[in-house]
Design a protein around this motif. Structure first.
Motif, PDB file in Angstrom:
ATOM      1  N   VAL A 108      38.054  34.912  59.775  1.00  0.00           N
ATOM      2  CA  VAL A 108      39.045  35.801  59.188  1.00  0.00           C
ATOM      3  C   VAL A 108      40.380  35.071  59.239  1.00  0.00           C
ATOM      4  O   VAL A 108      40.669  34.344  60.198  1.00  0.00           O
ATOM      5  CB  VAL A 108      39.125  37.171  59.914  1.00  0.00           C
ATOM      6  CG1 VAL A 108      39.597  37.036  61.349  1.00  0.00           C
ATOM      7  CG2 VAL A 108      39.990  38.145  59.138  1.00  0.00           C
ATOM      8  N   ARG A 109      41.180  35.241  58.183  1.00  0.00           N
ATOM      9  CA  ARG A 109      42.495  34.593  58.111  1.00  0.00           C
ATOM     10  C   ARG A 109      43.517  35.569  57.559  1.00  0.00           C
ATOM     11  O   ARG A 109      43.296  36.180  56.507  1.00  0.00           O
ATOM     12  CB  ARG A 109      42.426  33.347  57.231  1.00  0.00           C
ATOM     13  CG  ARG A 109      43.738  32.575  57.170  1.00  0.00           C
ATOM     14  CD  ARG A 109      43.563  31.235  56.479  1.00  0.00           C
ATOM     15  NE  ARG A 109      43.164  31.364  55.103  1.00  0.00           N
ATOM     16  CZ  ARG A 109      44.016  31.367  54.077  1.00  0.00           C
ATOM     17  NH1 ARG A 109      45.305  31.263  54.281  1.00  0.00           N
ATOM     18  NH2 ARG A 109      43.564  31.477  52.849  1.00  0.00           N
ATOM     19  N   ASP A 110      44.601  35.741  58.272  1.00  0.00           N
ATOM     20  CA  ASP A 110      45.707  36.573  57.812  1.00  0.00           C
ATOM     21  C   ASP A 110      46.417  35.810  56.694  1.00  0.00           C
ATOM     22  O   ASP A 110      46.701  34.629  56.843  1.00  0.00           O
ATOM     23  CB  ASP A 110      46.662  36.836  58.973  1.00  0.00           C
ATOM     24  CG  ASP A 110      47.733  37.864  58.663  1.00  0.00           C
ATOM     25  OD1 ASP A 110      48.151  37.976  57.495  1.00  0.00           O
ATOM     26  OD2 ASP A 110      48.169  38.557  59.586  1.00  0.00           O
ATOM     27  N   VAL A 126      41.679  40.242  66.418  1.00  0.00           N
ATOM     28  CA  VAL A 126      40.266  40.089  66.761  1.00  0.00           C
ATOM     29  C   VAL A 126      40.146  40.424  68.236  1.00  0.00           C
ATOM     30  O   VAL A 126      40.811  39.798  69.068  1.00  0.00           O
ATOM     31  CB  VAL A 126      39.747  38.663  66.466  1.00  0.00           C
ATOM     32  CG1 VAL A 126      38.313  38.512  66.941  1.00  0.00           C
ATOM     33  CG2 VAL A 126      39.858  38.348  64.979  1.00  0.00           C
ATOM     34  N   ASN A 127      39.353  41.440  68.519  1.00  0.00           N
ATOM     35  CA  ASN A 127      39.173  41.929  69.890  1.00  0.00           C
ATOM     36  C   ASN A 127      40.513  42.198  70.572  1.00  0.00           C
ATOM     37  O   ASN A 127      40.709  41.893  71.744  1.00  0.00           O
ATOM     38  CB  ASN A 127      38.323  40.958  70.713  1.00  0.00           C
ATOM     39  CG  ASN A 127      36.948  40.788  70.119  1.00  0.00           C
ATOM     40  OD1 ASN A 127      36.362  41.727  69.597  1.00  0.00           O
ATOM     41  ND2 ASN A 127      36.424  39.577  70.184  1.00  0.00           N
ATOM     42  N   VAL A 178      45.780  37.302  65.431  1.00  0.00           N
ATOM     43  CA  VAL A 178      45.358  35.964  65.035  1.00  0.00           C
ATOM     44  C   VAL A 178      45.896  35.612  63.651  1.00  0.00           C
ATOM     45  O   VAL A 178      46.216  36.496  62.864  1.00  0.00           O
ATOM     46  CB  VAL A 178      43.810  35.830  65.022  1.00  0.00           C
ATOM     47  CG1 VAL A 178      43.231  36.071  66.402  1.00  0.00           C
ATOM     48  CG2 VAL A 178      43.185  36.754  64.012  1.00  0.00           C
ATOM     49  N   ILE A 179      45.972  34.324  63.399  1.00  0.00           N
ATOM     50  CA  ILE A 179      46.243  33.828  62.046  1.00  0.00           C
ATOM     51  C   ILE A 179      44.907  33.497  61.401  1.00  0.00           C
ATOM     52  O   ILE A 179      44.620  33.910  60.291  1.00  0.00           O
ATOM     53  CB  ILE A 179      47.162  32.587  62.070  1.00  0.00           C
ATOM     54  CG1 ILE A 179      48.506  32.918  62.722  1.00  0.00           C
ATOM     55  CG2 ILE A 179      47.348  32.036  60.661  1.00  0.00           C
ATOM     56  CD1 ILE A 179      49.317  33.991  62.025  1.00  0.00           C
ATOM     57  N   GLU A 180      44.077  32.729  62.108  1.00  0.00           N
ATOM     58  CA  GLU A 180      42.716  32.444  61.651  1.00  0.00           C
ATOM     59  C   GLU A 180      41.820  32.359  62.878  1.00  0.00           C
ATOM     60  O   GLU A 180      42.222  31.820  63.903  1.00  0.00           O
ATOM     61  CB  GLU A 180      42.633  31.147  60.857  1.00  0.00           C
ATOM     62  CG  GLU A 180      41.232  30.896  60.336  1.00  0.00           C
ATOM     63  CD  GLU A 180      41.136  29.741  59.343  1.00  0.00           C
ATOM     64  OE1 GLU A 180      40.104  29.671  58.672  1.00  0.00           O
ATOM     65  OE2 GLU A 180      42.074  28.940  59.257  1.00  0.00           O
ATOM     66  N   GLU A 233      41.203  28.294  71.568  1.00  0.00           N
ATOM     67  CA  GLU A 233      41.593  29.632  71.132  1.00  0.00           C
ATOM     68  C   GLU A 233      43.055  29.960  71.403  1.00  0.00           C
ATOM     69  O   GLU A 233      43.744  30.503  70.569  1.00  0.00           O
ATOM     70  CB  GLU A 233      40.701  30.661  71.833  1.00  0.00           C
ATOM     71  CG  GLU A 233      40.865  32.047  71.307  1.00  0.00           C
ATOM     72  CD  GLU A 233      39.779  32.961  71.824  1.00  0.00           C
ATOM     73  OE1 GLU A 233      40.143  33.984  72.400  1.00  0.00           O
ATOM     74  OE2 GLU A 233      38.600  32.642  71.659  1.00  0.00           O
ATOM     75  N   ASN A 234      43.580  29.637  72.588  1.00  0.00           N
ATOM     76  CA  ASN A 234      44.923  30.054  72.938  1.00  0.00           C
ATOM     77  C   ASN A 234      45.901  28.889  72.843  1.00  0.00           C
ATOM     78  O   ASN A 234      46.486  28.483  73.817  1.00  0.00           O
ATOM     79  CB  ASN A 234      44.942  30.662  74.340  1.00  0.00           C
ATOM     80  CG  ASN A 234      46.245  31.374  74.624  1.00  0.00           C
ATOM     81  OD1 ASN A 234      47.104  31.496  73.759  1.00  0.00           O
ATOM     82  ND2 ASN A 234      46.393  31.837  75.844  1.00  0.00           N
TER      83      ASN A 234
END
Length: 152
Positions: free
Chosen positions: A59-61, A70-71, A75-77, A114-115
């Motif tokens: 998913v990508r904003d 997400v959860n 997020v951006i992607e 991820e972070n």
């Protein structure tokens, strides 16, 4: 007429219609031209897109006002795992799909990266100490000469 394989679905959390994921790239937004049209005020005209690459959904904003989570994390992607919850504005969907058998290796790699915004560049370079997140902010009390007792 071209037919597409269903590669999963978005399951509405809390009720609502499920959305089949029919194509490898799907746009989501309030505009009627979007592949998945969500006519709610907190959904941007062009909000996000879902992409199916090498057996995984991402998913990508795409510049939305209210963001994509997400959860619970914005997020951006992000690569999506089966059962991850995706929030689009205030609408929440759980993604359901069959992940490839090689999923464990890719998921581990994704967890490591991820972070990326969790530390400043100075912290990563070791030039400053990481922020202390203890209760009270971990602030040290600074010396103030006015706190000293007066001399006679």
């Amino acid at each position: 007429m071209k037919t597409y394989k269903v590669n999963g679905e978005l399951v509405a959390v809390g009720g609502g219609d499920n959305i089949p994921l029919l194509r490898p790239k799907l746009s989501v937004g309030r505009r009627p031209s979007c592949d998945i049209c969500l006519r709610f005020p907190n959904i941007s005209g062009a909000h996000c897109e879902f992409t199916f690459r090498e057996g995984y959904w991402y998913v990508r904003d795409i510049g939305s006002t209210n963001g994509v989570k997400v959860n619970g994390s914005r997020v951006i992607e992000k690569m999506l795992r089966d059962t991850d919850e995706v929030s689009i504005g205030k609408r929440v969907y759980a993604i359901r799909y069959d992940m490839p058998s090689t999923a464990n290796k890719l998921v581990e790699e994704e967890d490591v990266t991820e972070n990326v915004m969790g530390q400043s560049l100075l912290e990563k370079a070791g030039l400053v100490k990481p922020k202390d997140t203890r209760r009270g902010g971990g602030k040290k009390k600074h010396f103030d000469p006015a706190d000293l007792p007066e001399e006679d």
